[in-house]
Design an enzyme around this catalytic site. Structure first.
Site, PDB file in Angstrom:
ATOM      1  CG  ASP A  13      12.030  -0.469   7.786  1.00  0.00           C
ATOM      2  OD1 ASP A  13      12.440  -0.831   8.905  1.00  0.00           O
ATOM      3  OD2 ASP A  13      12.044   0.711   7.398  1.00  0.00           O
ATOM      4  N   GLY A  17      14.565  -9.878   9.044  1.00  0.00           N
ATOM      5  CA  GLY A  17      14.505 -10.672  10.269  1.00  0.00           C
ATOM      6  C   GLY A  17      13.862 -12.020  10.055  1.00  0.00           C
ATOM      7  CE  LYS A  18       8.256 -15.465   6.677  1.00  0.00           C
ATOM      8  NZ  LYS A  18       6.962 -15.371   5.994  1.00  0.00           N
ATOM      9  CB  ALA A  39      18.317  -1.994  12.358  1.00  0.00           C
ATOM     10  CG  HIS A  41      16.064  -7.698  12.308  1.00  0.00           C
ATOM     11  ND1 HIS A  41      17.242  -8.398  12.186  1.00  0.00           N
ATOM     12  CD2 HIS A  41      16.115  -6.743  11.354  1.00  0.00           C
ATOM     13  CE1 HIS A  41      17.973  -7.884  11.208  1.00  0.00           C
ATOM     14  NE2 HIS A  41      17.303  -6.878  10.704  1.00  0.00           N
ATOM     15  CB  THR A 240      22.417   4.105   8.102  1.00  0.00           C
ATOM     16  OG1 THR A 240      22.662   3.918   9.503  1.00  0.00           O
ATOM     17  CG2 THR A 240      23.181   3.075   7.281  1.00  0.00           C
ATOM     18  CB  ALA A 300      10.468  -2.797  14.335  1.00  0.00           C
ATOM     19  N   PRO A 305       5.271   6.029  10.958  1.00  0.00           N
ATOM     20  CG  PRO A 305       3.745   7.641  10.220  1.00  0.00           C
ATOM     21  CD  PRO A 305       4.573   7.252  11.407  1.00  0.00           C
ATOM     22  N   GLY A 416       3.296 -13.896   4.372  1.00  0.00           N
ATOM     23  CA  GLY A 416       2.715 -13.606   5.675  1.00  0.00           C
ATOM     24  C   GLY A 416       3.826 -13.460   6.688  1.00  0.00           C
TER      25      GLY A 416
END
Length: 430
Positions: A13, A17-18, A39, A41, A240, A300, A305, A416
């Site tokens: 996490d 992805g970004k 997972a 993204h 995992t 995601a 939480p 961001g």
């Protein structure tokens, strides 16, 4: 030419992805090499949010080829659902832009059923599985009982393997886990339908990748989860079931190590974890809740939480070593905007004595106490900044201190969720 591996440097996490989405602009092929749809993204492009669980993030870019390597375990239902959603959004207009290794192992209904039933019976010893059948599928892979995509495409082989496996799995479900048996006919019919849809995406992806490398194309390897969730190097058994480290990019795709040129680890400016297991810097106070709410720290994939804590240099330094990181991309620096004081874990003590490295012994790791260093917060909004030198001085000092502690250059800073909210210090593809 440069081929780049992106790995998580914490417990997953981290914002891979970004970063993958940004680096995809410079790559020809984007390759997923391990894990499954456990997972998620999350990508924000032009204000539109897209969550992908299986298909590489590069699919949002035209002219890029996305490849799912042999190290991945594939849930056909989820894969087909993602394809349909992408097409509804006007993405993936050319099916040849997406390829799946013929050797990927297939997640079957009994894998998911066993996964959920085991977790339900484990009481306070829960691993924190997502219940998507990932672990049981890898078990069958290692146990040489797995059904691969090439098997699914052969009606005779698929029927035989399914019948053999289901006999054993139904015994486990009924006799050991107290669950109802699964129907051969139902599974066979459903998965035979999946085979017809999947057929056009199947290829010898190892050969294709090696030909692309020989032709001078640039490859981006996209990892899932994080280093501390690696089945060998992570906080076992709270890990995992696959090799999340950089070495998995080779075994999970059929590309040799000499063709990997850069390895970029992704790390948050703090740290999070989902599920059970040791977490020395975890915050159970107002600071932890502020990190969770400001950072949107909810899974995601599961919506759970996430546990939150201060940046742990011991964890990221370990990731630098076991992955051979050539750079670190630091994400979510903006989440720290409103803190008066920010803590950094520089080391651990165990029974009052310094700890040199992350303990492999879980009983020891769980009792480690963090050693903190405090730095002043910058108390200003940095999301509009686009050059590192334009960050507030205290933010720059924080980044420089992390770089010193982890002994690895920070090559990107994310401030961001948007693609443009990024400061690039060094491009690994350049």
């Amino acid at each position: 030419m440069a081929n780049v591996v992106v790995v998580g440097a914490q417990w997953g996490d981290e914002g891979k992805g970004k970063v993958v989405d940004i680096y995809t602009e410079h790559a020809d092929d984007v390759v997923r090499y391990q894990g499954g749809n456990n997972a998620g993204h999350t990508l924000v492009v032009n204000g539109e949010k897209t969550v992908l669980h299986l298909i590489p993030s590069g699919i949002l870019h035209k002219g890029k080829r996305c490849i799912i390597g042999n190290g991945v375990v594939l849930d056909p239902e989820v894969f087909i659902m993602e394809i349909n959603r992408l097409k509804e959004k006007g993405r993936l207009q050319d099916d040849s832009a997406l390829l799946v290794s013929e050797s990927v192992h297939i997640i079957m209904p009994y894998h998911k059923q066993i996964d959920l039933a085991r977790e339900a019976k484990s009481g306070d010893k829960k691993i924190g599985t997502t219940g998507r059948g990932i672990g049981p599928t890898y078990e069958d892979k290692i146990g040489r009982r797995g059904i691969r995509l090439m098997d699914l495409l052969d009606p005779e082989i698929f029927a035989r393997k399914l019948r053999e496996n289901l006999e054993e799995k139904n015994f486990i479900l009924e006799k050991l886990l107290g669950e109802k048996p699964l129907s051969f006919d139902e599974i066979h019919k459903t998965y035979s339908g999946y085979a017809d849809i999947l057929r056009k995406y199947v290829a010898n992806t190892s050969l294709i990748l090696c030909k692309d490398i020989a032709a001078g194309k640039k490859l981006l390897f996209e990892g899932a989860q994080g280093t501390l969730l690696d089945v060998d190097h992570g906080t076992y058994p709270f890990v995992t079931s696959s090799s999340t480290c950089a070495g998995g990019a080779c075994t999970g795709t059929g590309v040799g190590p000499r063709d990997i040129h850069e390895i970029i680890g992704i790390s948050k400016a703090y740290v999070t974890r989902v599920g059970s297991g040791p977490f020395p810097t975890e915050l159970l106070d107002a600071d932890g809740e502020q990190l969770r709410q400001t950072g949107g720290e909810f899974g995601a994939t599961t919506g759970r939480p996430r546990r939150c804590g201060w940046f742990d240099a011991m964890v990221v330094r370990f990731a630098v070593r076991v992955n051979g990181l050539t750079g670190v991309a630091l994400t979510k620096l903006d989440v720290l905007n409103d803190f008066d004081t920010i803590k950094i874990c520089t080391g651990y003590t165990y029974e009052g004595k310094p700890v040199e490295d992350l303990p492999a012994n879980l009983a020891v790791f769980e009792k480690c106490q963090p050693v903190y260093e405090e730095m002043p917060g910058w108390k200003s909004d940095i999301r509009g900044v686009r050059r590192f030198e334009d960050l507030p001085e205290k933010a720059r000092l924080y980044v420089h201190r992390l770089q010193e502690l982890i002994s690895c250059p920070i090559v990107l800073v994310s401030i961001g969720p948007g693609r443009d909210e990024t400061i690039t210090i060094r491009n690994p593809f350049a």
